[in-house]
Motif scaffolding. Structure first.
Motif, PDB file in Angstrom:
ATOM      1  N   LEU A  19      -3.890   3.442  -1.084  1.00  0.00           N
ATOM      2  CA  LEU A  19      -4.170   3.552   0.478  1.00  0.00           C
ATOM      3  C   LEU A  19      -5.394   3.478   0.970  1.00  0.00           C
ATOM      4  O   LEU A  19      -5.830   2.260   1.888  1.00  0.00           O
ATOM      5  CB  LEU A  19      -3.553   4.905   1.048  1.00  0.00           C
ATOM      6  N   ARG A  44       0.689  -3.315   9.826  1.00  0.00           N
ATOM      7  CA  ARG A  44       1.362  -2.279   9.482  1.00  0.00           C
ATOM      8  C   ARG A  44       1.268  -2.666   7.835  1.00  0.00           C
ATOM      9  O   ARG A  44       1.565  -3.787   7.352  1.00  0.00           O
ATOM     10  CB  ARG A  44       2.800  -2.460   9.595  1.00  0.00           C
ATOM     11  N   LEU A  45       1.142  -1.322   6.993  1.00  0.00           N
ATOM     12  CA  LEU A  45       0.959  -1.601   5.456  1.00  0.00           C
ATOM     13  C   LEU A  45       2.403  -1.311   4.858  1.00  0.00           C
ATOM     14  O   LEU A  45       2.413  -0.690   3.850  1.00  0.00           O
ATOM     15  CB  LEU A  45      -0.084  -0.485   5.219  1.00  0.00           C
ATOM     16  N   TRP A  46       3.183  -2.072   5.375  1.00  0.00           N
ATOM     17  CA  TRP A  46       4.455  -2.027   4.943  1.00  0.00           C
ATOM     18  C   TRP A  46       5.304  -3.259   5.264  1.00  0.00           C
ATOM     19  O   TRP A  46       4.734  -4.266   5.958  1.00  0.00           O
ATOM     20  CB  TRP A  46       5.453  -0.674   5.268  1.00  0.00           C
ATOM     21  N   LEU A  66      -3.456   7.666   9.765  1.00  0.00           N
ATOM     22  CA  LEU A  66      -3.636   8.057   8.270  1.00  0.00           C
ATOM     23  C   LEU A  66      -2.484   9.367   8.443  1.00  0.00           C
ATOM     24  O   LEU A  66      -2.235  10.128   9.326  1.00  0.00           O
ATOM     25  CB  LEU A  66      -4.772   8.132   7.745  1.00  0.00           C
ATOM     26  N   ALA A 124       0.698   5.849  -0.451  1.00  0.00           N
ATOM     27  CA  ALA A 124      -0.088   7.053   0.156  1.00  0.00           C
ATOM     28  C   ALA A 124      -0.989   7.368  -1.067  1.00  0.00           C
ATOM     29  O   ALA A 124      -1.856   8.531  -0.740  1.00  0.00           O
ATOM     30  CB  ALA A 124       0.745   8.030   0.432  1.00  0.00           C
ATOM     31  N   ASP A 152      -1.761   0.761  10.586  1.00  0.00           N
ATOM     32  CA  ASP A 152      -0.860   1.805  10.494  1.00  0.00           C
ATOM     33  C   ASP A 152      -0.565   1.794   8.949  1.00  0.00           C
ATOM     34  O   ASP A 152       0.129   1.144   8.431  1.00  0.00           O
ATOM     35  CB  ASP A 152       0.151   1.580  11.278  1.00  0.00           C
ATOM     36  N   SER A 153      -0.783   3.227   8.587  1.00  0.00           N
ATOM     37  CA  SER A 153      -0.145   3.296   7.263  1.00  0.00           C
ATOM     38  C   SER A 153       1.432   3.625   7.124  1.00  0.00           C
ATOM     39  O   SER A 153       1.970   3.479   5.972  1.00  0.00           O
ATOM     40  CB  SER A 153      -0.789   4.686   6.503  1.00  0.00           C
ATOM     41  N   VAL A 156      -6.396  -0.114   3.108  1.00  0.00           N
ATOM     42  CA  VAL A 156      -7.228  -0.027   4.507  1.00  0.00           C
ATOM     43  C   VAL A 156      -8.353  -0.775   4.506  1.00  0.00           C
ATOM     44  O   VAL A 156      -8.717  -1.389   5.762  1.00  0.00           O
ATOM     45  CB  VAL A 156      -7.351   1.597   4.895  1.00  0.00           C
ATOM     46  N   ALA A 212       0.978  -1.058  -0.167  1.00  0.00           N
ATOM     47  CA  ALA A 212       0.153   0.040  -0.026  1.00  0.00           C
ATOM     48  C   ALA A 212       0.851   1.365   0.115  1.00  0.00           C
ATOM     49  O   ALA A 212       1.791   1.311   0.690  1.00  0.00           O
ATOM     50  CB  ALA A 212      -0.937   0.047   1.228  1.00  0.00           C
ATOM     51  N   GLU A 257      -6.216  11.760   3.195  1.00  0.00           N
ATOM     52  CA  GLU A 257      -6.374  10.540   3.238  1.00  0.00           C
ATOM     53  C   GLU A 257      -7.409  10.021   4.409  1.00  0.00           C
ATOM     54  O   GLU A 257      -8.226   9.023   4.109  1.00  0.00           O
ATOM     55  CB  GLU A 257      -5.078  10.044   4.024  1.00  0.00           C
ATOM     56  N   CYS A 294     -10.433   7.437   2.686  1.00  0.00           N
ATOM     57  CA  CYS A 294     -10.674   6.174   3.368  1.00  0.00           C
ATOM     58  C   CYS A 294     -11.974   6.131   3.978  1.00  0.00           C
ATOM     59  O   CYS A 294     -12.781   4.999   4.153  1.00  0.00           O
ATOM     60  CB  CYS A 294      -9.644   5.723   4.518  1.00  0.00           C
TER      61      CYS A 294
END
Length: 820
Positions: free
Chosen positions: A210, A347-349, A233, A206, A302-303, A214, A204, A238, A242
């Motif tokens: 995103l 976590r989106l990473w 966010l 930004a 968490d973005s 989410v 994901a 954002e 969302c």
């Protein structure tokens, strides 16, 4: 401090911070400095202040400093509730937009900015026993200055009888740069009461992906049986994206609430309240990262992103940049899920990205515009010698820019001393530009409204690009209205100020004079500002076509918010700043220097007309154009180029000559060429100069004499014609001439020292057929093949088998037969 009675019994909170209380019992009254390192969820923000309140004499007060208004409000209300009292009795709240206090207040929860106002008004912090600086790991510039000033107060204004205690409270121990300045015992406790599982869900970003990421994470959480989700966010845009995505994907099955520092109080309290029957998703910015507890959260999504203020040297202002958060911030966010039950953090990473993130957030003082911090330092009397804690370097460009701005605003003297206007600006608690606007304008009511609206970070949640329309919306926001009334009151007025649309542009330009922008001719949507920046206005903007704009808000170079004004108003308002100048520029289309007399407002040209230029005005511009294009083509006779190439060749052969190279000639063009260019305005004018005289002046008469003696400029051909020698040829000195002009010569021409003179033999069309440094060898070798080719292409010409025995000629036909 000794007391005759034992300390009161504390009610256990059931939070991890309880484990520190026995040790604190021996330290709170005698340790001047303490560091409380408590992980998220430990209870330090609410348990410790109340615990301390129970132990201090009635006359002593506590200040709890929170970096965010939302956290300050939530913490104050929670503690008042624990005491069974209304907010404003024992527990007071002081933020920029809200004050709840009474004579009975002993524990004041304040924001970092309000704490600075307290210090500036009373450097000794009279009656205050303990200052608790909470969430210090965030390292805002207000937090850093607050600590530095509190330490000054502790050392310079307090005595052993009435000491000041300064506690740092943080989720992480102080970083190395801070630990060396704030030496103190460190008390540590674990944080969250329940474990939080960490899942990584990469992919994901930004942008457009995103909201989808989410939604997918929310579905995962709900499928696992979780019901209260907190999503971090980076900003309002954002959050809205969302919110639309989740509303469309879940409908009434899911309660979706935004949480942002600029929302009305009622909306913030709704997001913080316990969830109802439906599953709930709270979409929040960093305001939910620390100090506050959103009851019942079991999942954090968490973005990994946030917007941080960063100083832009080009524009001289802060710009919000979207950046990855630090590992410490990621841990803070994850901790929100373990406050009341076991939790999950998605976590989106990926884990590799997590390892590459910085350990801590960079202190804000190293990144942002320093105008406001330096004004605070001037008020503290420390602008010339800032405390070491702040790591401010006066040699830095942004430091110098900030001081120059404060001098220009009339806040400080060039040496750094605070002026009376600067004192009044500090008391307002606004950014320096906005404070100057409120205090110096002829329309204080309009300025108060503008300052209140623009001072609310992220307040521009509107599709309107017109400042007046936007302010109409903003005046209905309770926070903006409250702030405008407070500013109006500080100016000595009662009630609510009135604002006038026609005064907006003038008021705004008091704060941001460089943001006056003028439409660029022939470039729709493009505007040039006073400072020389180019701004861009969207083609669909209602301001399109406006000649002049006062720009209130920018995103990069894009105009988001502005107000139009007319040319007459500009000239009247800025009459003292107008200047007349003569502009000389080179126009490549005509190859000439043109002059224009211009009426200017800094970088903006209001009017102009053609004007004749003096040599002093025109020649530097002509020389600059010539430096870019090269002067050699203008040397019509080639005499200067010839002298230089002959001199450099002689230098290479060992002659003691001082011949400048091309780079040196270009760098000194004005010195050696300008004296011959009186009256020249066009490049063509330079072709008519006396280039022989220029060459002799450039190299001196003695140097020219030596070159002529050592190096011949021409060679006499067998035909009798003098031909120039090219000393600049890459292979060495070269003479070009048609083949027939070399007939009758059976030896290689040589220069001084026996250096062979290379010969370029040309056909009748002037094209080379051979370059040789051995003419006899060529005649007796390759000539036969060359002769065949020449006879085939030029049959009317005479091509002898033994050219060294033939008579040289300048013509190209056969030699005439003698008459008998």
């Amino acid at each position: 401090m000794k007391t005759d009675t034992p300390p009161p019994e504390s009610r256990a909170s059931g939070l991890p911070i309880d484990g520190l209380l026995p040790e604190l019992e021996t330290l709170y009254a005698r340790a001047p400095r303490l560091i409380i390192s408590a992980e998220p969820g430990a209870g330090k923000s609410t348990v410790l202040p109340l615990w301390l309140l129970e132990r201090l004499p009635q006359a002593q007060r506590i200040v709890l400093v929170q970096p965010r208004r939302l956290a300050a409000s939530a913490v104050a209300r929670f503690m008042a509730g624990r005491l069974g009292e209304a907010l404003g009795r024992q527990v007071a709240l002081h933020t920029r937009t809200e004050t709840r206090s009474s004579p009975q207040s002993r524990l004041s929860v304040v924001t970092s900015g309000v704490f600075l106002r307290m210090l500036q008004a009373d450097p000794g912090l009279t009656g205050i026993s303990h200052v608790l600086l909470d969430e210090f790991h965030e390292r805002s510039w207000q937090q850093d200055l607050g600590l530095a000033f509190a330490l000054d107060s502790q050392a310079a204004y307090r005595d052993p009888v009435t000491p000041l205690h300064v506690w740092l409270m943080s989720a992480t121990p102080p970083t190395a740069d801070l630990a060396g300045v704030f030496a103190a015992p460190v008390l540590h406790t674990a944080g969250r009461c329940y474990p939080v599982a960490i899942d990584y869900s990469p992919g994901a970003g930004a942008g457009a992906g995103l909201p989808e990421a989410v939604e997918a994470a929310v579905r995962r959480a709900l499928a696992a049986g979780n019901r209260h989700v907190l999503v971090f966010l980076p900003g309002w845009a954002e959050i809205r994206a969302c919110e639309r995505r989740l509303d469309g994907g879940f409908g009434d099955q899911l309660e979706v609430l935004p949480l942002h520092g600029q929302l009305p109080d009622a909306a913030q309290r709704e997001a913080l309240a316990p969830a109802g029957a439906r599953p709930r998703v709270v979409l929040a910015t960093n305001v939910a990262q620390t100090s506050i507890t959103i009851d019942g959260v079991d999942t954090v999504i968490d973005s990994g992103l946030a917007r941080f203020a960063r100083f832009d040297p080009g524009s001289g202002r802060d710009q919000l940049r979207l950046m990855p958060i630090s590992r410490a911030s990621a841990e803070q966010r994850a901790g929100r899920a373990g406050r009341t039950r076991p939790g999950l953090c998605i976590r989106l990473w990926d884990q590799e990205q997590q390892r590459r993130r910085p350990a801590h957030d960079e202190p804000e003082l190293r990144q942002v515009d320093l105008a406001a911090p330096l004004l605070e330092l001037a008020g503290w009397g420390a602008l010339a010698s800032p405390p070491a804690l702040l790591e401010l370097d006066p040699a830095q460009g942004r430091h110098q820019q900030a001081v120059e701005l404060l001098v220009k605003l009339g806040a400080v003297r060039p040496g750094g001393a605070l002026l009376p206007l600067g004192e009044r600006m500090l008391a307002l608690g606004l950014a320096p530009r906005l404070a100057a606007m409120v205090l110096q304008g002829a329309a204080p009511g309009t300025a108060c409204w503008l300052a209140a609206a623009l001072g609310e970070t992220g307040a521009r949640k509107s599709t309107s690009a017109v400042l007046g329309d936007w302010l109409l919306e903003q005046q209905d926001r309770p926070q903006v209205r409250r702030q405008a009334r407070q500013l109006w009151s500080r100016l000595g007025h009662a009630g609510t100020p009135a604002w006038v649309r026609g005064e907006l542009a003038a008021s705004l330009l008091l704060a941001y004079p460089e943001r006056l922008a003028h439409r660029r001719a022939g470039q729709p949507g493009s505007y040039l500002s006073r400072s020389g920046e180019v701004y861009v206005l969207a083609s669909h903007s209602p301001l399109s076509g406006s000649e002049w704009l006062a720009v209130a808000e920018l995103q990069g170079q894009r105009i988001l918010l502005a107000e139009a004004l007319d040319a007459r108003e500009v000239e009247q308002r800025f009459e003292a700043a107008l200047s007349e100048r003569v502009n000389a520029r080179f126009d490549p289309a005509v190859g000439a220097v043109l002059g224009r007399r211009q009426l200017c407002l800094d970088s903006i040209v209001l009017r102009e007309q053609s004007v004749a230029l003096s040599d002093q005005q025109a020649l530097p511009v002509l020389m600059a154009a010539l430096r870019e294009r090269g002067w050699q083509d203008l040397d019509a006779t080639g005499v200067v180029s010839d002298l230089l190439s002959r001199g450099r060749w002689a230098q290479a052969q060992g002659a003691a000559l001082d011949i400048p190279d091309d780079q040196a000639l270009a760098g000194t063009l004005e010195a050696w060429l300008s004296p011959f260019c009186a009256g020249c305005r066009r490049l063509d004018d330079l072709k008519r100069l006396d280039w022989r005289a220029i060459g002799q002046a450039l190299l001196s008469w003695d140097t020219v004499r030596k070159i002529d003696a050592l190096v011949p400029s021409h060679w006499r051909l067998p035909s009798g014609r003098q031909q120039r020698i090219d000393y600049g040829h890459p292979g060495g000195p070269l003479v070009e001439a048609r083949v027939a002009e070399w007939f009758g010569l059976d030896e290689q021409p040589r220069l001084a020292g026996g250096v062979p003179l290379r010969i370029a033999l040309l056909n009748p069309a002037g094209r080379p057929v051979q370059i040789t440094a051995d003419l006899p060898g060529f005649w007796r070798g390759a000539w036969q093949d060359v002769r065949k080719e020449l006879r085939g292409r030029y049959p009317r010409h005479d091509w002898p088998e033994q050219p060294w025995l033939a008579a040289a000629r300048m013509g190209t036909g056969r030699p005439k037969r003698p008459r008998h």
